[in-house]
Motif scaffolding. Sequence first.
Motif, PDB file in Angstrom:
ATOM      1  N   ALA A  43      20.630  63.868 -17.614  1.00 44.19           N
ATOM      2  CA  ALA A  43      21.616  63.663 -18.682  1.00 44.19           C
ATOM      3  C   ALA A  43      22.995  63.349 -18.121  1.00 44.19           C
ATOM      4  CB  ALA A  43      21.674  64.901 -19.575  1.00 44.19           C
ATOM      5  N   LEU A  44      23.370  63.989 -17.021  1.00 47.52           N
ATOM      6  CA  LEU A  44      24.654  63.694 -16.390  1.00 47.52           C
ATOM      7  C   LEU A  44      24.690  62.282 -15.828  1.00 47.52           C
ATOM      8  CD1 LEU A  44      25.157  67.141 -14.715  1.00 47.52           C
ATOM      9  CD2 LEU A  44      26.854  66.035 -16.199  1.00 47.52           C
ATOM     10  N   GLU A  46      22.976  59.751 -16.908  1.00 48.62           N
ATOM     11  CA  GLU A  46      23.030  58.832 -18.047  1.00 48.62           C
ATOM     12  C   GLU A  46      24.420  58.810 -18.676  1.00 48.62           C
ATOM     13  OE1 GLU A  46      20.200  57.557 -21.788  1.00 48.62           O
ATOM     14  OE2 GLU A  46      19.936  59.537 -20.883  1.00 48.62           O
ATOM     15  N   GLU A  47      25.060  59.967 -18.769  1.00 50.15           N
ATOM     16  CA  GLU A  47      26.403  60.026 -19.352  1.00 50.15           C
ATOM     17  C   GLU A  47      27.399  59.241 -18.506  1.00 50.15           C
ATOM     18  OE1 GLU A  47      29.358  61.225 -22.128  1.00 50.15           O
ATOM     19  OE2 GLU A  47      27.165  61.361 -22.231  1.00 50.15           O
ATOM     20  N   TYR A  48      27.317  59.388 -17.199  1.00 52.36           N
ATOM     21  CA  TYR A  48      28.251  58.656 -16.342  1.00 52.36           C
ATOM     22  C   TYR A  48      28.000  57.151 -16.388  1.00 52.36           C
ATOM     23  CZ  TYR A  48      31.126  62.295 -14.330  1.00 52.36           C
ATOM     24  OH  TYR A  48      32.072  63.275 -14.165  1.00 52.36           O
ATOM     25  N   ARG A  51      29.560  55.747 -19.331  1.00 49.05           N
ATOM     26  CA  ARG A  51      31.020  55.671 -19.226  1.00 49.05           C
ATOM     27  C   ARG A  51      31.469  54.634 -18.204  1.00 49.05           C
ATOM     28  NH1 ARG A  51      33.686  61.572 -20.333  1.00 49.05           N
ATOM     29  NH2 ARG A  51      32.100  62.376 -21.766  1.00 49.05           N
ATOM     30  N   SER A 225      22.915  67.051 -25.780  1.00 47.49           N
ATOM     31  CA  SER A 225      24.020  66.258 -26.326  1.00 47.49           C
ATOM     32  C   SER A 225      25.235  67.101 -26.693  1.00 47.49           C
ATOM     33  CB  SER A 225      23.554  65.485 -27.564  1.00 47.49           C
ATOM     34  OG  SER A 225      23.104  66.383 -28.574  1.00 47.49           O
ATOM     35  N   ILE A 228      26.507  68.120 -22.385  1.00 48.50           N
ATOM     36  CA  ILE A 228      26.867  67.208 -21.301  1.00 48.50           C
ATOM     37  C   ILE A 228      28.144  66.411 -21.550  1.00 48.50           C
ATOM     38  CG2 ILE A 228      26.106  65.197 -19.988  1.00 48.50           C
ATOM     39  CD1 ILE A 228      24.891  67.952 -19.185  1.00 48.50           C
ATOM     40  N   PRO A 229      28.357  65.801 -22.720  1.00 44.89           N
ATOM     41  CA  PRO A 229      29.620  65.052 -22.878  1.00 44.89           C
ATOM     42  C   PRO A 229      30.867  65.905 -22.650  1.00 44.89           C
ATOM     43  CG  PRO A 229      28.051  64.370 -24.536  1.00 44.89           C
ATOM     44  CD  PRO A 229      27.451  65.576 -23.869  1.00 44.89           C
ATOM     45  N   VAL A 232      31.233  66.623 -18.871  1.00 46.49           N
ATOM     46  CA  VAL A 232      31.779  65.495 -18.119  1.00 46.49           C
ATOM     47  C   VAL A 232      33.273  65.340 -18.384  1.00 46.49           C
ATOM     48  CG1 VAL A 232      31.710  62.978 -17.860  1.00 46.49           C
ATOM     49  CG2 VAL A 232      29.581  64.288 -17.912  1.00 46.49           C
TER      50      VAL A 232
END
Length: 256
Positions: A43-44, A46-48, A51, A225, A228-229, A232
Amino acid sequence: MKDDISDSHDTDIHHSDAHDGTATRPTSRQVLVVGATRGLGLALAEEYVGRGAHVVATERSDGPSGLRDLAERHGDAVEVERLDVTRPGQVAALRERSRGRTFDLLLVVAGISLAPQEAAGVDISTDDFTRMMETNVLGVMRTVEGLDDLVAVDGIVAVMSSGQGSVANNTSGGFKVYRATKAALNQMVRSYAARQSGGSRSILLLAPGWVRTDLGGAGAMLEVSESIPPLVDTVEAQRGRPGLRFLDRHGDDVPW
């Protein structure tokens, strides 16, 4: 064996591709996520990527995975590397393959839990206890120490800890061995940070909250969800703030 980090129910918890030292630094953040096959690590990553970062993410073994799917969807924005943190030779090999690169962020997420929530410490087998300590503490620290010179001098070294690693907040028990590994990890990172005193990097221990992953279980309080956002956001807010902090996903200090 579960190989992604989950967390506590005690607390809610640019710039470089490979270069030779003369190239200008690209605008996208360069992020190295260790332990990204699934769960919070995936998940991290994917989040980065979402972004706009370029992400190098590691898996422990080959084969179909959520990380491989992420790499297929995002092409050159995601690189997959092989790394088992319990094998020092693999850490050294990744360091050698990455020679000449500079990362803005090293984020080590690898960890396991092999004991039931209510098991007393004396109930776990010696082999399982050893495996947990080797992975969650020694393996993580070998990875940090082995790869930290790939991080920009003003970058971030972050380690996924847990609210369960807080000795002060342990008023409910449960997950006793997992707690012990995270408390030990916190102590090791604190000693590591003391040796970096006066440096310009941010060093972070992160508590993402109790999240529904394979390790966190179906009864966890948070969806990925929900964790993680903001986590970050918290990591990114520490850029330019040297020294060690133990933070939850909202950026609040977690008691040691």
